[in-house]
Design a protein around this motif. Sequence first.
Motif, PDB file in Angstrom:
ATOM      1  N   ASP A 102       0.803  -1.228   0.000  1.00  0.00           N
ATOM      2  CA  ASP A 102       0.000   0.000   0.000  1.00  0.00           C
ATOM      3  C   ASP A 102       0.834   1.274   0.000  1.00  0.00           C
ATOM      4  O   ASP A 102       0.322   2.358   0.297  1.00  0.00           O
ATOM      5  CB  ASP A 102      -0.974   0.031   1.188  1.00  0.00           C
ATOM      6  CG  ASP A 102      -2.000  -1.087   1.144  1.00  0.00           C
ATOM      7  OD1 ASP A 102      -2.386  -1.477   0.026  1.00  0.00           O
ATOM      8  OD2 ASP A 102      -2.404  -1.575   2.216  1.00  0.00           O
ATOM      9  N   GLN A 103       2.121   1.165  -0.306  1.00  0.00           N
ATOM     10  CA  GLN A 103       2.954   2.354  -0.453  1.00  0.00           C
ATOM     11  C   GLN A 103       3.112   2.686  -1.935  1.00  0.00           C
ATOM     12  O   GLN A 103       3.252   1.783  -2.766  1.00  0.00           O
ATOM     13  CB  GLN A 103       4.330   2.139   0.180  1.00  0.00           C
ATOM     14  CG  GLN A 103       4.297   2.031   1.696  1.00  0.00           C
ATOM     15  CD  GLN A 103       5.691   1.990   2.303  1.00  0.00           C
ATOM     16  OE1 GLN A 103       6.666   1.647   1.647  1.00  0.00           O
ATOM     17  NE2 GLN A 103       5.785   2.326   3.582  1.00  0.00           N
ATOM     18  N   ASN A 104       3.113   3.955  -2.241  1.00  0.00           N
ATOM     19  CA  ASN A 104       3.166   4.404  -3.632  1.00  0.00           C
ATOM     20  C   ASN A 104       4.612   4.718  -4.023  1.00  0.00           C
ATOM     21  O   ASN A 104       5.064   5.858  -3.922  1.00  0.00           O
ATOM     22  CB  ASN A 104       2.276   5.632  -3.812  1.00  0.00           C
ATOM     23  CG  ASN A 104       2.196   6.067  -5.264  1.00  0.00           C
ATOM     24  OD1 ASN A 104       2.408   5.268  -6.169  1.00  0.00           O
ATOM     25  ND2 ASN A 104       1.892   7.333  -5.488  1.00  0.00           N
ATOM     26  N   TRP A 105       5.336   3.703  -4.475  1.00  0.00           N
ATOM     27  CA  TRP A 105       6.729   3.868  -4.880  1.00  0.00           C
ATOM     28  C   TRP A 105       6.798   4.338  -6.334  1.00  0.00           C
ATOM     29  O   TRP A 105       6.005   3.918  -7.173  1.00  0.00           O
ATOM     30  CB  TRP A 105       7.468   2.545  -4.738  1.00  0.00           C
ATOM     31  CG  TRP A 105       7.824   2.182  -3.323  1.00  0.00           C
ATOM     32  CD1 TRP A 105       6.978   1.758  -2.348  1.00  0.00           C
ATOM     33  CD2 TRP A 105       9.124   2.235  -2.738  1.00  0.00           C
ATOM     34  NE1 TRP A 105       7.670   1.543  -1.179  1.00  0.00           N
ATOM     35  CE2 TRP A 105       8.988   1.816  -1.390  1.00  0.00           C
ATOM     36  CE3 TRP A 105      10.388   2.582  -3.210  1.00  0.00           C
ATOM     37  CZ2 TRP A 105      10.075   1.740  -0.515  1.00  0.00           C
ATOM     38  CZ3 TRP A 105      11.462   2.510  -2.343  1.00  0.00           C
ATOM     39  CH2 TRP A 105      11.308   2.097  -1.013  1.00  0.00           C
ATOM     40  N   SER A 106       7.792   5.168  -6.624  1.00  0.00           N
ATOM     41  CA  SER A 106       7.988   5.628  -8.001  1.00  0.00           C
ATOM     42  C   SER A 106       8.915   4.702  -8.784  1.00  0.00           C
ATOM     43  O   SER A 106       9.108   4.887  -9.980  1.00  0.00           O
ATOM     44  CB  SER A 106       8.542   7.058  -8.010  1.00  0.00           C
ATOM     45  OG  SER A 106       9.773   7.125  -7.318  1.00  0.00           O
ATOM     46  N   LYS A 134       9.215   4.590   4.665  1.00  0.00           N
ATOM     47  CA  LYS A 134       8.352   5.316   3.747  1.00  0.00           C
ATOM     48  C   LYS A 134       8.525   4.809   2.315  1.00  0.00           C
ATOM     49  O   LYS A 134       9.492   4.133   1.986  1.00  0.00           O
ATOM     50  CB  LYS A 134       8.684   6.812   3.771  1.00  0.00           C
ATOM     51  CG  LYS A 134       8.437   7.494   5.107  1.00  0.00           C
ATOM     52  CD  LYS A 134       8.812   8.967   5.030  1.00  0.00           C
ATOM     53  CE  LYS A 134       8.573   9.672   6.347  1.00  0.00           C
ATOM     54  NZ  LYS A 134       8.979  11.096   6.312  1.00  0.00           N
ATOM     55  N   ALA A 135       7.559   5.170   1.463  1.00  0.00           N
ATOM     56  CA  ALA A 135       7.744   4.958   0.030  1.00  0.00           C
ATOM     57  C   ALA A 135       8.929   5.789  -0.439  1.00  0.00           C
ATOM     58  O   ALA A 135       9.212   6.867   0.100  1.00  0.00           O
ATOM     59  CB  ALA A 135       6.486   5.362  -0.730  1.00  0.00           C
ATOM     60  N   ASP A 136       9.636   5.272  -1.435  1.00  0.00           N
ATOM     61  CA  ASP A 136      10.814   5.939  -1.993  1.00  0.00           C
ATOM     62  C   ASP A 136      11.867   6.207  -0.914  1.00  0.00           C
ATOM     63  O   ASP A 136      12.506   7.268  -0.876  1.00  0.00           O
ATOM     64  CB  ASP A 136      10.441   7.247  -2.703  1.00  0.00           C
ATOM     65  CG  ASP A 136       9.725   6.995  -4.018  1.00  0.00           C
ATOM     66  OD1 ASP A 136       9.766   5.855  -4.516  1.00  0.00           O
ATOM     67  OD2 ASP A 136       9.109   7.936  -4.549  1.00  0.00           O
ATOM     68  N   GLU A 137      12.044   5.244  -0.013  1.00  0.00           N
ATOM     69  CA  GLU A 137      13.142   5.306   0.954  1.00  0.00           C
ATOM     70  C   GLU A 137      14.454   5.484   0.195  1.00  0.00           C
ATOM     71  O   GLU A 137      14.668   4.863  -0.842  1.00  0.00           O
ATOM     72  CB  GLU A 137      13.181   4.009   1.761  1.00  0.00           C
ATOM     73  CG  GLU A 137      14.334   3.919   2.750  1.00  0.00           C
ATOM     74  CD  GLU A 137      14.372   2.579   3.487  1.00  0.00           C
ATOM     75  OE1 GLU A 137      15.397   2.288   4.117  1.00  0.00           O
ATOM     76  OE2 GLU A 137      13.374   1.828   3.419  1.00  0.00           O
ATOM     77  N   PHE A 138      15.340   6.340   0.734  1.00  0.00           N
ATOM     78  CA  PHE A 138      16.595   6.572   0.026  1.00  0.00           C
ATOM     79  C   PHE A 138      17.746   6.797   0.987  1.00  0.00           C
ATOM     80  O   PHE A 138      17.565   7.093   2.169  1.00  0.00           O
ATOM     81  CB  PHE A 138      16.481   7.759  -0.944  1.00  0.00           C
ATOM     82  CG  PHE A 138      16.374   9.112  -0.285  1.00  0.00           C
ATOM     83  CD1 PHE A 138      17.506   9.791   0.176  1.00  0.00           C
ATOM     84  CD2 PHE A 138      15.141   9.724  -0.126  1.00  0.00           C
ATOM     85  CE1 PHE A 138      17.411  11.041   0.775  1.00  0.00           C
ATOM     86  CE2 PHE A 138      15.030  10.976   0.483  1.00  0.00           C
ATOM     87  CZ  PHE A 138      16.165  11.630   0.928  1.00  0.00           C
TER      88      PHE A 138
END
Length: 384
Positions: free
Chosen positions: A81-85, A360-364
């Motif tokens: 359910d996370q919106n990753w790019s 989070k989504a798009d963890e970096f």
Amino acid sequence: MDTLARTIEILRDLVAFPTVSSDSNQDLIAYIANLLQDCGATVDVITAPCGNKANLFATLGPEVDGGILLSGHSDVVPVTDQNWSSDPFALTERDTHLFGRGTCDMKGFIAATLAMAPYFAAQIKARPLHFAFTYDEEVGCFGAQHLAQKLQDRGLTPGVAIIGEPTQMRIIEGHKGCYEYSTHFRGLEGHGSAPDLGVNAVEFAVKYVARLLELKQALQGMAPSDSPFDPPWTTVNVGAMNGGVAHNVIASKAQVDWEMRPVQASDAEFVKSALRQTCETDFLPKMRTVHPEATIELETIGEVAGLIPTDKNEARQIVSELTGANGADLVAFGTEAGIFQALGTDVVVCGPGSIEQAHKADEFLSLDQLSQCLTMLSRLGDRL
């Protein structure tokens, strides 16, 4: 290939292992074991009681007390359910940032230690260097607790531990403990029109939460005068509550999920003792007047010790010299550090990346942070 490029290559491989806590981490552990064995390390893969997860403990140099331990957890949180790019399990580089699940929490640190392992091996003298990579940190630090027991059984105590959680390379010398529980209520179902003929588990769960909130307030007046934490008292949080099946049915089951973050062990015992007394002398007698088999059961999800700041801390001294940092900080989030401190090891938390990106989504992880970590590890190798 330079060390940064090698680290990114290893990180790419680590991210590709989808080591969500609910799944196995054994393929990743096997990959790490091969890399460390190739450097001449003595590697011990310790299978978890469940049979499909494992810790890894490896040593360069003699296996004696007093070594330096580099530690990280191998599991990651879900991406559901996370919106990753981009694909969360494929490392993606964009604008000097490395994206992927676990890049900062905390496979970036693990990759850096593995990339540096050949240099460490060449530098080792009398003081050993250990690697510890654990399972299930994200769901209760169960792997680290398992590993700590194994080290105790072997009579091996590292002198210093560096836990590479994302701190933006700041030195962290303290955090609160994290105790998580689920309290289960079993009553007696019935028709909503006759509430006295049943035992409503949801109603008693609500009363239980009200008691928790009273204790939460009381804890604010129990903070040690010298507490370094913010806030300085033990906190309580009710995370979730559920129960019942319909508007017109007396709820026979309910569950309260809650946690506390103790600043001192006595606070945890105060809360649990008060709840136990309330249940045994008030709630359960009322429930069992109608239904003798009614129950309230406290399930311990995990009790993870905090990291207590100490006046003398060799780990803080060493990492200060390696990074040039003056002083150390505290954080709100929990780590495995207190588990190693309980062994008698001096511990700090210091690693690349920011906790703001974790989970989070798009963890970096930024390349700059990864480079700073490699600099620290390189200096550690110089002094082995």
